[in-house]
Motif scaffolding. Structure first.
Motif, PDB file in Angstrom:
ATOM      1  N   LYS A 157       1.180  -1.248   0.115  1.00  0.00           N
ATOM      2  CA  LYS A 157      -0.003  -0.026   0.190  1.00  0.00           C
ATOM      3  C   LYS A 157       1.006   1.275   0.334  1.00  0.00           C
ATOM      4  N   ASP A 158       0.141   2.178  -0.679  1.00  0.00           N
ATOM      5  CA  ASP A 158       0.966   4.034  -0.219  1.00  0.00           C
ATOM      6  C   ASP A 158       2.575   3.850  -0.900  1.00  0.00           C
ATOM      7  N   ARG A 159       2.823   2.488  -2.054  1.00  0.00           N
ATOM      8  CA  ARG A 159       4.167   2.895  -2.833  1.00  0.00           C
ATOM      9  C   ARG A 159       3.634   2.109  -4.834  1.00  0.00           C
ATOM     10  N   VAL A 160       4.635   2.985  -5.162  1.00  0.00           N
ATOM     11  CA  VAL A 160       4.439   2.717  -6.466  1.00  0.00           C
ATOM     12  C   VAL A 160       5.182   1.569  -7.183  1.00  0.00           C
ATOM     13  N   VAL A 161       4.423   0.691  -7.552  1.00  0.00           N
ATOM     14  CA  VAL A 161       5.404  -0.667  -7.623  1.00  0.00           C
ATOM     15  C   VAL A 161       5.627  -0.801  -9.597  1.00  0.00           C
ATOM     16  N   PRO A 162       7.049  -1.231  -9.900  1.00  0.00           N
ATOM     17  CA  PRO A 162       7.010  -1.493 -11.069  1.00  0.00           C
ATOM     18  C   PRO A 162       6.449  -1.877 -11.987  1.00  0.00           C
ATOM     19  N   GLN A 163       5.875  -1.514 -13.175  1.00  0.00           N
ATOM     20  CA  GLN A 163       4.998  -2.760 -13.698  1.00  0.00           C
ATOM     21  C   GLN A 163       6.412  -3.275 -14.981  1.00  0.00           C
ATOM     22  N   LEU A 164       5.691  -5.074 -14.569  1.00  0.00           N
ATOM     23  CA  LEU A 164       6.608  -5.851 -14.799  1.00  0.00           C
ATOM     24  C   LEU A 164       5.860  -6.285 -16.629  1.00  0.00           C
ATOM     25  N   VAL A 165       6.012  -6.024 -18.125  1.00  0.00           N
ATOM     26  CA  VAL A 165       4.886  -6.477 -19.027  1.00  0.00           C
ATOM     27  C   VAL A 165       6.138  -7.428 -19.894  1.00  0.00           C
ATOM     28  N   ASP A 166       5.041  -8.519 -20.540  1.00  0.00           N
ATOM     29  CA  ASP A 166       5.283  -9.191 -21.314  1.00  0.00           C
ATOM     30  C   ASP A 166       5.815  -8.471 -22.949  1.00  0.00           C
ATOM     31  N   VAL A 167       6.520  -8.921 -23.104  1.00  0.00           N
ATOM     32  CA  VAL A 167       7.362  -8.105 -24.216  1.00  0.00           C
ATOM     33  C   VAL A 167       8.138 -10.188 -25.326  1.00  0.00           C
ATOM     34  N   THR A 168       7.961 -10.496 -24.834  1.00  0.00           N
ATOM     35  CA  THR A 168       8.209 -12.075 -25.074  1.00  0.00           C
ATOM     36  C   THR A 168       8.075 -11.684 -26.715  1.00  0.00           C
ATOM     37  N   LYS A 169       7.009 -11.677 -27.647  1.00  0.00           N
ATOM     38  CA  LYS A 169       6.456 -11.431 -29.252  1.00  0.00           C
ATOM     39  C   LYS A 169       7.118  -9.927 -29.535  1.00  0.00           C
ATOM     40  N   LYS A 170       7.183  -9.201 -29.160  1.00  0.00           N
ATOM     41  CA  LYS A 170       8.422  -8.732 -30.270  1.00  0.00           C
ATOM     42  C   LYS A 170       9.857  -8.607 -29.734  1.00  0.00           C
ATOM     43  N   SER A 171      10.218  -9.957 -28.403  1.00  0.00           N
ATOM     44  CA  SER A 171      11.580  -9.392 -29.027  1.00  0.00           C
ATOM     45  C   SER A 171      11.831 -10.793 -30.172  1.00  0.00           C
ATOM     46  N   GLY A 172      11.323 -11.446 -30.489  1.00  0.00           N
ATOM     47  CA  GLY A 172      11.751 -11.858 -31.616  1.00  0.00           C
ATOM     48  C   GLY A 172      11.624 -13.393 -31.290  1.00  0.00           C
ATOM     49  N   ILE A 173      11.761 -13.907 -29.533  1.00  0.00           N
ATOM     50  CA  ILE A 173      12.255 -15.194 -29.488  1.00  0.00           C
ATOM     51  C   ILE A 173      11.187 -16.143 -29.391  1.00  0.00           C
ATOM     52  N   THR A 174      11.105 -16.942 -30.350  1.00  0.00           N
ATOM     53  CA  THR A 174       9.864 -17.856 -30.201  1.00  0.00           C
ATOM     54  C   THR A 174      10.605 -19.603 -30.066  1.00  0.00           C
ATOM     55  N   PHE A 175      11.400 -19.302 -28.811  1.00  0.00           N
ATOM     56  CA  PHE A 175      11.422 -20.787 -28.191  1.00  0.00           C
ATOM     57  C   PHE A 175       9.770 -21.423 -27.387  1.00  0.00           C
ATOM     58  N   THR A 176       9.504 -22.765 -27.442  1.00  0.00           N
ATOM     59  CA  THR A 176       8.949 -23.722 -27.036  1.00  0.00           C
ATOM     60  C   THR A 176       9.658 -24.783 -26.384  1.00  0.00           C
TER      61      THR A 176
END
Length: 611
Positions: free
Chosen positions: A65-84
């Protein structure tokens, strides 16, 4: 049934007067636990992992509470990583549930972290001689990555689990050790974007089912040695039948067998001879695990500021190991005595991953260990002199983890306030749990805890954005500032599907600094170097480590959040050689390459390829 005498009782009664009361009580509880297990073995096996001690009364979730939490954004598709990662949908065999390590390595020394994902075939594929493809992704410096696995020559190491990074020959190029079922692989970095398999000639094959690995120079000779944990004695020629025994049941349904009911495999310590070869010194050093505990995560760390790295091993369903480095090539196992072998009530847990940090600014490194469902993750606070106290529930990092099966974890300062936060990834081992009428599902969200700067943490999973709250089947986790923007990002490897690259958007106005060390008298990657930094009235301590998390590897650069401080007052580096170097009055928001004996230098002096 023959009842074996407890190996713990002599330790308890011969040394009790030397121990704090909480440690004595913990070991006494363990003695009782062992006797009960001997008497009630069949019942315990039938209920393996299904029962656990309830949390202390009055413990509640502590939401940020009462604090800013950094946003963790999924950028997997943008990264070009296609590993499965390959997946056997039913997970009939335990070996199909345990892979999924991820390694961060700047393999081409250009100053940008690259990523290596391990992969494993299904048992059916392996029986047919078919291979799984692991993947090395080169960082393109623009938020994208390119698959260079085939060019690098490290696409098919075998039935791969995880691994570690270390420069075993001190040539300045980081090498990769991959743990596998049936034969590990040491890849020598050739310095031209390719690797060579040197396992046979180096002497580090270890043909058992290996899981965790970590490099560390335990004898201070300037060459990194290699600790390898092994899990169970599993053979493709003798497969345990799905649901065939009491130990192959979970809450009344048939599941894969193990680890309980299967034979353990022992561990290995390989001493670096300094000529490109290693010698197995496991037994002589006292770290071979003769009782065959189920080893998973492993890390080297100097827990008592002796200048010698100790070893911590997270064991599944058996007590964890803390090996105290006595010098002269010998270790003493002090897990029970130190308070890091079992839970606060004396119960052995299903331990998987391990993270290390000075989270409360005492100058001592504490431990956070991930565990099985209905077992809380444990935070072992380092009180000094190899004495630890479990503070999981009171610190706010235990209760919220109970419903999940927990794996990779890391201490990481996500908001750059100068205090280490905690993240852990989760995912069940049994797909069959989705048929149960209640309880956690196969796919599970992650856990994020923000450091409240007072020894406690608050839960912030949902406040950090939808990505980490998305149910997944995760295993490995590693942290690195992938885009060199001063905010540490998260890489997660799943066994059922694609990985997740979580970009950290950071907190505006927060400052940082990062150090990349290179040894001269010390090992080249400076593994084991301790850095103490003072800025803005806060003193922080960290250490360069190989291994850790769940069979994964973090970036070897040391990152420090500085909050509003724009300059660093002082930096003290204690090199593995024993030399101490001091730097003063450094501007913030920069990456500093430091060469042992030379201080901050032009990076090209250390890595000629960097530009």
């Amino acid at each position: 049934m023959l009842i074996q005498p407890s190996p713990i009782a002599p330790l308890l009664f011969s040394k009790a007067k030397k121990r704090p009361r909480h440690t004595v009580l913990r070991i006494a509880s363990k003695v009782t636990s062992c006797l009960l297990q001997a008497l009630l073995a069949a019942q315990l096996f039938a209920q393996a992992h299904s029962a656990a001690s309830p949390p202390p009364a009055g413990i509640k979730m502590r939401v940020c509470k009462d604090r800013v939490v950094p946003q963790l954004v999924d950028v997997t598709k943008k990264s070009g990583i296609t590993f499965t990662h390959l997946s056997a949908p039913e997970k009939k065999y335990i070996v199909e549930s345990m892979s999924g390590g991820v390694l961060i390595i700047d393999y081409d020394r250009d100053g940008w972290p690259d990523i290596y994902f391990t992969n494993a075939p299904t048992v059916d594929m392996a029986l047919k001689g078919e291979k799984a493809r692991s993947a090395l992704y080169h960082n393109n410096h623009d938020g994208t990555f390119t698959d260079v696995s085939d060019k690098a020559g490290i696409a098919t190491p075998g039935f791969a689990m995880g691994g570690a990074v270390g420069d075993y020959n001190n040539d300045g190029w980081p090498d990769i050790y991959v743990t596998c079922l049936g034969g590990n692989v040491l890849y020598k970095n050739n310095g031209n974007g390719t690797f060579t398999d040197v396992t046979k000639q180096s002497g580090v094959a270890d043909g058992r089912w290996s899981t965790g690995a970590a490099f560390g120079d335990y004898d201070g000779d300037g060459f990194v040695d290699l600790m390898v944990t092994n899990y169970v004695d599993f053979k493709l020629s003798d497969l345990p039948g799905f649901g065939s025994k009491p130990t192959c049941k979970y809450r009344g349904i048939d599941v894969q067998c193990g680890p309980r009911g299967l034979k353990g495999a022992g561990d290995s310590l390989f001493h670096n001879n300094g000529d490109g070869t290693f010698t197995d010194v496991s037994k002589a050093a006292g770290v071979n695990d003769p009782d065959g505990y189920y080893g998973l995560g492993v890390v080297w760390s100097d827990f008592n500021n002796t200048g010698r790295p100790d070893i911590y091993v997270a064991n599944d369903s058996t007590p964890n190991f803390l090996y105290k480095n006595e010098g002269k090539g010998r270790f003493t196992e002090i897990g029970l005595e130190s308070g890091t072998a079992v839970s606060n009530d004396g119960s052995e847990q299903g331990s998987m991953g391990v993270a290390v940090a000075d989270y409360n600014h005492t100058g001592r490194f504490s431990l956070y260990v991930t565990n099985f469902v209905d077992e809380n993750n444990v935070l072992y606070q380092n009180l000094g002199n190899y004495d630890f106290r479990e503070v999981s529930y009171e610190a706010g990092v235990g209760l919220d983890t109970l419903p999940y099966v927990k794996w990779g974890d890391a201490f990481v300062d996500l908001d750059n306030d100068g205090w280490e936060d905690l993240i852990a990834v989760n995912g069940q081992v049994y797909p069959q749990v989705d048929t149960l009428p209640s309880g956690a599902r196969y796919r599970q969200p992650k856990n994020l805890f923000m450091n409240e700067r007072n020894g406690n943490f608050c839960e912030a999973t949902r406040q950090a954005g939808p990505a980490i709250d998305e149910p997944r089947v995760s295993r490995g986790l590693a942290v690195a500032d992938l885009d060199n923007d001063g905010n540490v990002d998260i890489v997660v490897s799943d066994i059922d599907g694609s990985p997740m690259i979580l970009h950290n958007n950071g907190i505006p106005g927060s400052h940082w600094v990062s150090f990349e060390l290179a040894g001269t008298k010390s090992n080249r990657l400076a593994l084991g170097a301790r850095v103490t930094l003072t800025a803005g009235g806060i003193t922080q301590t960290d250490e360069i480590r190989s291994g850790g998390s769940y069979i994964s590897q973090n970036d070897l650069r040391l990152h420090f959040g500085l909050a509003v401080a724009t300059r660093i007052d002082s930096v003290e580096i204690r090199w593995p050689s024993g030399a101490v170097e001091k730097l003063t009055n450094l501007p913030a928001d920069r990456f500093y390459p430091v060469l042992e004996g030379s201080g901050v230098v032009n990076p090209e002096k250390i890595w000629p390829t960097r530009h």
